[in-house]
Design an enzyme around this catalytic site. Sequence first.
Site: not given
Length: 545
Positions: A99, A201, A243, A317-318
């Site tokens: 990430d 990200d 993302e 994870h969100d």
Amino acid sequence: GQDVPWWQKAVGYQIYPRSFQDSNGDGIGDIPGIIARLDHLADLGVGFVWLSPVYASPQVDMGYDISDYRAIDPAYGTLDDMDRLIAEAGARGIRIVMDLVVNHCSDRHDWFLKAVADPSAPEHDYFIWRDPGPDGGPPTDARSVFGGPAWTLVPELGRYYFHQFAPGQPDLDWQNPDLRAAIHEMMNWWLDRGIGGFRLDVIDLIGKDPDAGVFAEGPDLHPFLREMHDAAFRGRDTLTVGETWSVTPETALLYCGRDRDELDMVFQFEHVTAFHHPERGKWDPLPFDLPVFKRTLFRWQEALRDDGWNALFLSNHDLPRQVSRYGDDGEWRVRSAKALATAIHLLRGTPFVYQGEEIGMTNTRFTDPDEFRDIEAIGHWAEARARGEELEDFLTGVNANGRDNARTPMQWSDAPNGGFTTGRPWIGVNPNHAEINVAADRADPDGVVAHYRRLIGLRRDRRIVSHGQFVAHAEGHPQVMAYARELDGERLSVVVNLCAQPVSFRVPKGLEVEGESLSANVTPRTQVRGTLDLAPYEAFAVMGP
Ligand code: TEU
Ligand code: CA
């Protein structure tokens, strides 16, 4: 088979390091813990890991606030541990995709400390500074994603800095070529270490123009991505996935079209935000609506039919746990977990499995804000309470869509804390870990893990699964998701009843097939024709001429 990129036949597995496996009893997951669990991933057959941030960080946003891009946070381990993870995973045929959070860094990063200490330091202009507005307050009314203003005053400078997220996450100024060069250099440092690529990200935000109120997909975004590709990705056998919450089917190919030289894939979120309230967002979830869900996913299959490549996921994870959000985490938990996996894994694109999804882990239940660990929930509860909102109303939203649902520790066994830690876990373990855990699921030859292992194997071994053309069917059907994949005169028909009731499904002509059962979560079928009586959450795939 034909020369296609490795990531078009692989399935990714996202690890949230803080919650995966603790190895030293401090209640926090770590890299040695991940290494100890690599055989679980190898058994699943995944081809790469997306590793959420393990860099040095004050953990304001669980590592999405990086204070040193070339150091591992001591809570997670050392650079040697990281090198060992890369090697041990590689020995199992698993690449490590890291990430990378470069829209912003931490306010504890050396760059920001220098920027505040000395306005004439070159690092000062790595950030977005503005004078106070006419009333002495923030320069604009931009809001932080986590609540509050997106500007924070540094009194000793008498100037505000911009942060799309927490005040502890100052945005980097991508207009500054020195900043961009520093980022590219760091990216190459990691790629030279042998990682398999990056998940980038909120990368759609790096072209922002805060004075113009433009945050996503700003005018300089694609030039910056092309520059990044040339500086760090060109000539490497890496995977890059951006993302991009703002991307649409119309803008996707600007990122991942084959001749764009930018990214390989993007994560789009239309199947997620379709169920957020238009004004109150995720905190006021709309009921699941299958035709809306299908229309979104099918639209994306069409949009990237001949170019670009879909990233397929329901969890991360969100996001809430998919079996709770889109399936049934009660009576039909195991079967609906398999049904959702079939629906996603047989589409065209690269599927991503989020840790725990492969055993049907569920949302947890928060009853007290003291249980929150996520800065987003904490920030939005503070704003809701200030507006006089009742706690139970806010808890409804947190329990449906709060990010902490996905961050409760991985449930490995029925041992205390689900075998995640021998210490006190940093976040509460879901009480259902005694029944829902890897050991229990693996003991069941018909478990969710077995279903995922088979689907992952189909993508690796069957070209019709990885590269067959997608054909939508029964788009308007309120309970059934059905589609075909076609390649070299063969058809793979996928039928998924995504509701808790039996359904009598009349097979559309173009979906008819007779042949080999590739997957089934009730009884294997070899025929798709006429009218089929589908059991609740029954899902199957049949391949034939
Ligand atoms: O998330 C982007 C982001 O904005 C999400 O947090 C989303 O908007 C939010 O969950 C509301 O739905 C990325 C990371 O995945 C997330 O964990 C970080 O908190 C965020 O960026 C900042 O780095
Ligand atoms: Ca630990």
